[in-house]
Design an enzyme around this catalytic site. Structure first.
Site, short mmCIF file in Angstrom:
data_model
loop_
_atom_site.label_atom_id
_atom_site.label_comp_id
_atom_site.label_asym_id
_atom_site.label_seq_id
_atom_site.Cartn_x
_atom_site.Cartn_y
_atom_site.Cartn_z
N SER A 94 42.03 -36.26 -14.03
CA SER A 94 41.95 -36.41 -12.53
C SER A 94 42.44 -37.80 -12.26
O SER A 94 42.28 -38.86 -13.14
CB SER A 94 40.58 -36.30 -11.95
OG SER A 94 40.73 -36.68 -10.53
N TYR A 98 31.37 -36.70 -12.48
CA TYR A 98 32.84 -36.27 -12.45
C TYR A 98 33.65 -37.33 -13.22
O TYR A 98 34.51 -37.03 -13.79
CB TYR A 98 32.91 -35.73 -11.11
CG TYR A 98 34.15 -35.17 -10.93
CD1 TYR A 98 34.59 -34.08 -11.13
CD2 TYR A 98 35.45 -35.80 -10.41
CE1 TYR A 98 35.93 -33.35 -11.03
CE2 TYR A 98 36.55 -35.30 -10.23
CZ TYR A 98 36.74 -33.89 -10.59
OH TYR A 98 37.94 -33.44 -10.37
P1 NAD Z 1 38.74 -24.74 -8.13
O1 NAD Z 1 37.21 -24.76 -7.81
O2 NAD Z 1 39.59 -24.12 -7.05
O3 NAD Z 1 38.75 -23.85 -9.35
C1 NAD Z 1 38.14 -24.17 -10.77
C2 NAD Z 1 37.82 -22.75 -11.38
O4 NAD Z 1 37.02 -23.01 -12.68
C3 NAD Z 1 36.83 -21.93 -10.54
O5 NAD Z 1 37.44 -20.60 -10.54
C4 NAD Z 1 35.72 -21.76 -11.30
O6 NAD Z 1 35.02 -20.26 -11.35
C5 NAD Z 1 36.17 -22.07 -12.70
N1 NAD Z 1 34.86 -22.54 -13.65
C6 NAD Z 1 33.99 -23.40 -13.15
N2 NAD Z 1 33.25 -23.67 -14.40
C7 NAD Z 1 33.71 -22.82 -15.37
C8 NAD Z 1 33.17 -22.57 -16.49
N3 NAD Z 1 31.82 -23.14 -17.18
N4 NAD Z 1 33.84 -21.54 -17.37
C9 NAD Z 1 34.95 -21.13 -16.95
N5 NAD Z 1 35.52 -21.39 -15.52
C10 NAD Z 1 34.74 -22.23 -14.82
O7 NAD Z 1 39.22 -26.09 -8.41
P2 NAD Z 1 40.58 -26.86 -8.87
O8 NAD Z 1 40.86 -27.77 -7.51
O9 NAD Z 1 41.59 -25.56 -9.06
O10 NAD Z 1 40.35 -27.63 -9.98
C11 NAD Z 1 40.91 -27.45 -11.25
C12 NAD Z 1 40.84 -28.66 -12.16
O11 NAD Z 1 41.39 -29.60 -11.48
C13 NAD Z 1 39.36 -29.07 -12.37
O12 NAD Z 1 39.31 -29.58 -13.76
C14 NAD Z 1 39.13 -30.05 -11.31
O13 NAD Z 1 38.11 -31.33 -11.94
C15 NAD Z 1 40.60 -30.69 -11.27
N6 NAD Z 1 41.04 -31.77 -10.41
C16 NAD Z 1 40.92 -31.07 -8.98
C17 NAD Z 1 41.42 -32.09 -8.12
C18 NAD Z 1 41.12 -31.49 -6.40
O14 NAD Z 1 41.27 -32.47 -5.65
N7 NAD Z 1 40.91 -30.35 -6.31
C19 NAD Z 1 41.71 -33.12 -8.36
C20 NAD Z 1 41.67 -33.91 -9.70
C21 NAD Z 1 41.46 -32.88 -10.55
#
Ligand code: NAD
Length: 257
Positions: A143, A157
């Protein structure tokens, strides 16, 4: 098609970035192993891919558990004979994650277990599979917070994403001569469930938006497109990168009015 005959495993594919990436990878010809802890999202993703004419299968796994990670990799090889692309993308952002004083040990441990250990375990069991396939591409979702500090703290985080960045870099160096590339994909703030749950008022959203030069949140689809580049042979000389897709947030000192 940019991923013809490739097999890709995507964790956290039941929602957000992972879901969009599964659809895009399948459209580009990959067979996709959709991994999530959430059945509903995982099966919905597979149905979506299949409706569009693609190939996917759902494997339920908790990435913080070694046995689940070993199983998801074995399932990929058993179903599609090999693994070429490993997208360690599952992650959590806990509502009670705060500063050092106010973050509980339980929240710290859970965040590290999913966000850091989950990536480690994906690599631990996934790298031998890529070696058996003669090489491949690993993409770990870090991130922009791995590079910037915020006064609205999410200490566990932020620390977890810093760890993902560092471990991705080191793995890239270790496996550079095995035709295995490892890159850390660093999204900026996105309009996905994960962030919108945290920025749950207009004021909180506005406070974040002022730091993004583009003046908007990113879309999961825009991260999926970057993942496609890193997964495909188009990025054949790209490894160990901090691959920012962030609307300019890490470049900004003062943003446009
Ligand atoms: P999201 O919450 O929409 O999707 C995350 C998915 O991961 C969910 O379907 C959840 O059920 C699954 N998950 C959670 N814990 C789990 C586990 N222990 N085992 C298997 N699956 C699991 O989130 P997103 O925004 O699509 O995020 C995806 C990645 O991107 C994450 O690593 C997040 O930290 C990173 N990220 C997101 C953002 C943002 O602004 N949304 C920014 C930077 C990084």
């Amino acid at each position: 098609m940019r991923l013809k005959d490739k097999v890709a495993l995507i964790t956290g594919a039941g929602s957000g970035i992972g879901y969009r990436t599964a659809r895009l990878f399948a459209k580009e010809g990959a067979a996709v192993v959709v991994v999530d802890i959430n059945d509903e999202g995982g099966y919905a993703c597979v149905a979506d891919v299949e409706t569009a004419g693609g190939t996917a299968t759902f494997v339920k796994a908790d990435v913080s558990r070694a046995s689940d990670c070993e199983y998801m990799i074995a399932a990929a090889e058993a179903t599609y004979d090999k693994l070429d692309i490993l997208f360690n993308n599952a992650g959590i952002s806990h509502a009670a994650d705060d500063d050092a004083i106010n973050t509980s040990e339980a929240v710290w441990d859970l965040t590290m277990a999913v966000n850091v250990k989950g990536v480690f375990l994906g690599c631990k069991y996934g790298i031998p599979a890529l070696q058996r396939a003669g090489g491949g591409s690993i993409i770990n979702t870090a991130s922009f917070v791995a590079l910037l500090g915020a006064a609205t703290p999410q200490l566990a985080y932020t620390a977890s994403k810093g760890a993902v960045l560092a471990l991705s870099r080191e793995l890239a160096v270790i496996h550079a001569q095995e035709n295995i590339r490892v890159n850390a994909l660093c999204p900026g703030p996105l309009r996905t469930e994960l962030l919108m749950k945290y920025l749950d008022t207009e004021e909180k959203k506005r406070r974040r938006l002022v730091h993004i030069p583009m003046g908007r949140f990113g879309e999961a689809e825009e991260i999926a497109k970057a993942a496609l580049y890193l997964a495909s042979d188009e990025s054949s000389f790209v490894t160990g990168s901090t691959f920012l897709v962030d609307g300019g947030i890490t470049a900004a000192y003062v943003t446009p009015e």
